[in-house]
Write a protein that holds these residues in place. Sequence first.
Motif, PDB file in Angstrom:
ATOM      1  N   LEU B 174      35.330  75.014  65.612  1.00 34.96           N
ATOM      2  CA  LEU B 174      36.640  75.619  65.848  1.00 34.96           C
ATOM      3  C   LEU B 174      36.523  77.096  66.199  1.00 34.96           C
ATOM      4  CD1 LEU B 174      38.635  73.893  63.014  1.00 34.96           C
ATOM      5  CD2 LEU B 174      39.030  73.634  65.453  1.00 34.96           C
ATOM      6  N   GLY B 175      35.294  77.567  66.329  1.00 37.64           N
ATOM      7  CA  GLY B 175      35.098  78.952  66.731  1.00 37.64           C
ATOM      8  C   GLY B 175      34.906  79.912  65.573  1.00 37.64           C
ATOM      9  N   ALA B 176      34.659  79.394  64.372  1.00 38.07           N
ATOM     10  CA  ALA B 176      34.453  80.285  63.244  1.00 38.07           C
ATOM     11  C   ALA B 176      33.045  80.852  63.284  1.00 38.07           C
ATOM     12  CB  ALA B 176      34.655  79.531  61.930  1.00 38.07           C
ATOM     13  N   GLN B 180      32.694  83.522  58.371  1.00 38.46           N
ATOM     14  CA  GLN B 180      34.006  82.870  58.201  1.00 38.46           C
ATOM     15  C   GLN B 180      33.825  81.461  57.644  1.00 38.46           C
ATOM     16  OE1 GLN B 180      35.397  83.453  62.223  1.00 38.46           O
ATOM     17  NE2 GLN B 180      36.992  84.862  61.552  1.00 38.46           N
ATOM     18  N   GLU B 184      35.464  80.888  54.166  1.00 34.91           N
ATOM     19  CA  GLU B 184      36.715  80.120  54.197  1.00 34.91           C
ATOM     20  C   GLU B 184      36.516  78.670  53.774  1.00 34.91           C
ATOM     21  OE1 GLU B 184      39.747  81.244  55.091  1.00 34.91           O
ATOM     22  OE2 GLU B 184      39.168  83.257  55.721  1.00 34.91           O
ATOM     23  N   GLN B 185      35.353  78.098  54.060  1.00 32.89           N
ATOM     24  CA  GLN B 185      35.183  76.668  53.818  1.00 32.89           C
ATOM     25  C   GLN B 185      34.149  76.342  52.749  1.00 32.89           C
ATOM     26  OE1 GLN B 185      37.275  74.694  54.892  1.00 32.89           O
ATOM     27  NE2 GLN B 185      38.205  75.782  56.599  1.00 32.89           N
TER      28      GLN B 185
ATOM     29  N   TYR C 107      43.633  76.488  60.288  1.00 38.47           N
ATOM     30  CA  TYR C 107      42.376  77.234  60.088  1.00 38.47           C
ATOM     31  C   TYR C 107      41.889  77.938  61.348  1.00 38.47           C
ATOM     32  CZ  TYR C 107      37.444  78.081  59.033  1.00 38.47           C
ATOM     33  OH  TYR C 107      36.211  78.654  58.866  1.00 38.47           O
ATOM     34  N   ILE C 111      41.387  82.083  61.494  1.00 44.54           N
ATOM     35  CA  ILE C 111      40.149  82.847  61.669  1.00 44.54           C
ATOM     36  C   ILE C 111      40.187  83.722  62.921  1.00 44.54           C
ATOM     37  CG2 ILE C 111      38.628  81.301  60.377  1.00 44.54           C
ATOM     38  CD1 ILE C 111      37.795  80.078  63.011  1.00 44.54           C
ATOM     39  N   GLN C 112      41.171  83.453  63.799  1.00 50.29           N
ATOM     40  CA  GLN C 112      41.338  84.375  64.929  1.00 50.29           C
ATOM     41  C   GLN C 112      42.224  85.546  64.552  1.00 50.29           C
ATOM     42  OE1 GLN C 112      42.355  82.550  68.681  1.00 50.29           O
ATOM     43  NE2 GLN C 112      41.358  80.644  68.091  1.00 50.29           N
ATOM     44  N   ARG C 160      43.575  69.557  64.671  1.00 50.84           N
ATOM     45  CA  ARG C 160      42.940  70.814  64.298  1.00 50.84           C
ATOM     46  C   ARG C 160      42.279  71.450  65.526  1.00 50.84           C
ATOM     47  NH1 ARG C 160      38.497  69.780  59.790  1.00 50.84           N
ATOM     48  NH2 ARG C 160      37.327  68.960  61.547  1.00 50.84           N
ATOM     49  N   VAL C 164      43.844  75.209  68.442  1.00 48.69           N
ATOM     50  CA  VAL C 164      43.180  76.392  68.989  1.00 48.69           C
ATOM     51  C   VAL C 164      43.424  76.509  70.491  1.00 48.69           C
ATOM     52  CG1 VAL C 164      40.965  77.617  68.973  1.00 48.69           C
ATOM     53  CG2 VAL C 164      41.452  75.981  67.196  1.00 48.69           C
TER      54      VAL C 164
END
Lengths: 290, 285, 251
Positions: B174-176, B180, B184-185, C107, C111-112, C160, C164
């Motif tokens: 997801l681009g983390a 992050q 976060e996870q 999520y 995170i962005q 999910r 994005v």
Amino acid sequence: MKKEKIIEGLLKFSALVTILTTVGILYVLLSESIAFFREVSIWEFITDKEWTPLFVKKHFGIMPLVAGTLLTTFIAISVALPIGITIAIYLSEYAHKRFKKIVKPLLEILAAVPTVVYGFFALTVVTPFLQSIIPSISGFNALSAGIVMGIMIIPYVSSLSEDALSAVPKELRNGSYAMGSTRLQTAFKVMVPAASSGIIVSVILAFSRAIGETMIVAIAAGQQPRLTMNPLVPIETITAYIVQVSLGDVQHNSIEYRTIFAAGITLFIFTFILNNIGFYIRKKYREQYE
Amino acid sequence: MNNSQINRLKDKTFNYFGIFCTLIGLVILAFFIGSIFYDGLRRIDWDFLTSLPSRKAEKAGILTAWVGSIWIVIFTFIIVVPLGISAGIYLEEYAKKSRLSSLIEVNISNLAGVPSIIYGLLSLEIFVRLFGMGNSILAGSCTLALLVLPIVIVATREALKAVPHSIRAASYALGASKWQTVWEQVLPASFGGILTGVILAISRAVGETAPLIVIGALLYVPFTPSSPMDEFTVLPIQIFNWISRPQHEFTTNAAAAIILLLLITFIMNGVAVYFRNKWQKKINW
Amino acid sequence: MENVLEAKNVNVFYGDFQALKNINMKFKKNAVTALIGPSGCGKSTYLRLFNRMNDYIDSFNMQGDIMVENKNIYNKEIVVEELRKKIGMVFQKPNPFPKSIFENVAYGLKIQGVTNKAVLKNAVRKALQQAALWDEVKLDLDKSALALSGGQQQRLCIARTLAVEPSIILMDEPTSALDPIATAKVEELIRELKQKYTIIIVTHNMQQASRISDYTAFFYMGEMIEYNKTDTIFTNPQHERTQNYITGRFG
């Protein structure tokens, strides 16, 4: 992505604190011991049979402290070894799952009780009890401290040994049952030999734990360095000596002050060697099953 | 009796012997705790908890001791939690297989086996003298933090290991960023395991005596500390002090203080076991 | 139709093992492209090249170019996190985060740096609607995602990814862990999503490839054997290996 790098740096630093700790321990023990050995020869340190640094007539022989340490340790191991291994075998070969699930955390309590409490136990319960059986036993003695220490390290032996027994492939056990063996025969002729290295590791680590134990012996074993294997008289262990000096009023940079580092490095060497033998064996037998 | 009957008998006998051994340690401990409660329980009252130490046993209290223990626990917690969790994260999530990372791993298992009194010697030279902290709460907390650091690191690593790789993959996809993903996870998902380790570590720190004696924690402190740079005593040291005295009244005091110390230890361990079980049940990914 | 993605002379190695051999391929915009082939043929490795998920494998080594919008995504100046916002991925097994349904979908935006609650709520609703999950979960947004059924979890993972707002979605056997009914729902969803997105899907299931894809590429032992319109591949394959595979003689 600079933030990421900074965070990784901080995390790495935290991990390196453990290395710094070891370096610190080595540095402190070595630098003070070297200063000590400038005044006392290593030869005297390991051959003199008396340890009286706090007296006017000073002797610096570590042997009495080592003897005291080994004596209490051997007593502790002779309590913990048979009981601990029996528990391990019982839990892995005999006990119901539910019983095991309740008993295991309970046994861990034995290791979680603060050692000062065990010291109290040794001094106020076990010693009077021993005195009622052996009237000649002193108020401070190695036997009482050793027995109580043994009770404390039972879970060290039992839980590591049990892990080793459960790591033995099930097929071995089933094979033995299929040939008509009882659980007892299976346990001692098949499982224990197969798990022997793990069991040995558990004993070595328990040994190391007992050597480093401080409060029980400081409270119940006495403060009289004595080169003896008699468990009925007061003795002093390396750890108890360090406590004794710390409680007193000893000047920094004096030879008396440095004795605790010389004693400390002796203790460190013993436990370091034992721990590493333990790790080495464990690593080897892990590979066996992989 | 034929051979197989004898074998059966032996088998049964060992069964009972096994139960006996399993319970003997616990029974002795229970007996002992019972006798301590018998000795000490009647000594515990409001005055005992709120009085300063005294040369007269019946007047002596443990105010300075438990207040000192609380100070020590708080500062040990503040030092060891970020340090231990960070080190665990580094070793589990960041460190590549290298000589340095395997050196750190071997080193941590070695540190876990170093006798606690050696940590006292380390701190006496480094924190107390070199850093000039003196025999303060801060020096004591640093000592205990280093002592229990391996417990927190190992627990953190185990907890992180239990988080399935697919969670990390999903977050990256997801681009983390790495951090992050961890923050976060992975960390929230391993919270239960880490918490268990931290509680066990703190519980161990509460009961430690020897290293604090070595750095010069006092046996007799007639005041409660008001800053981390103050001198201090803690519950186990107060107990040790009372045990060392010949008069029987002090033994009663020691028993009373032990009851409190044991309560704290058992509650912490119980909570840790509870969290561990609850957390293990929760994860069925 | 224009090409959005292109592989040029791609070779991939894991240590000494060559997983992909000289792949050249262009992907069409707003189409579903299926990658098929027996297991171990390199199709998953290939898929993971496009969002650089192979980067985490220590022995991974790649030569060649992967062009997205005419930029090589393996260039040094490419920020891999930015790339993955443009190219989303859905995995083989549903892997929701152990958090609430809302948190799962939000999520990617959080995170962005998106913190505005109204914006997040809107985005979550839109993504769940697109993933055809909204009606089933709209009352339970605060419930744990782990409580959903497998099929719902997979659609949540798709939602999910959609939240994005990527332009390309990679799917790695997204229905292999689902039952037939859940599979049908996900397939329907994929057909709808291609109006807006370019989809590349790895699948084991030949019927699935023929049902949902516009183009199909057949991989065998690290090589791309054949790539064509799905109809052509399934009715008139050029290579014998393709023919054997799709008729079920091996695989």
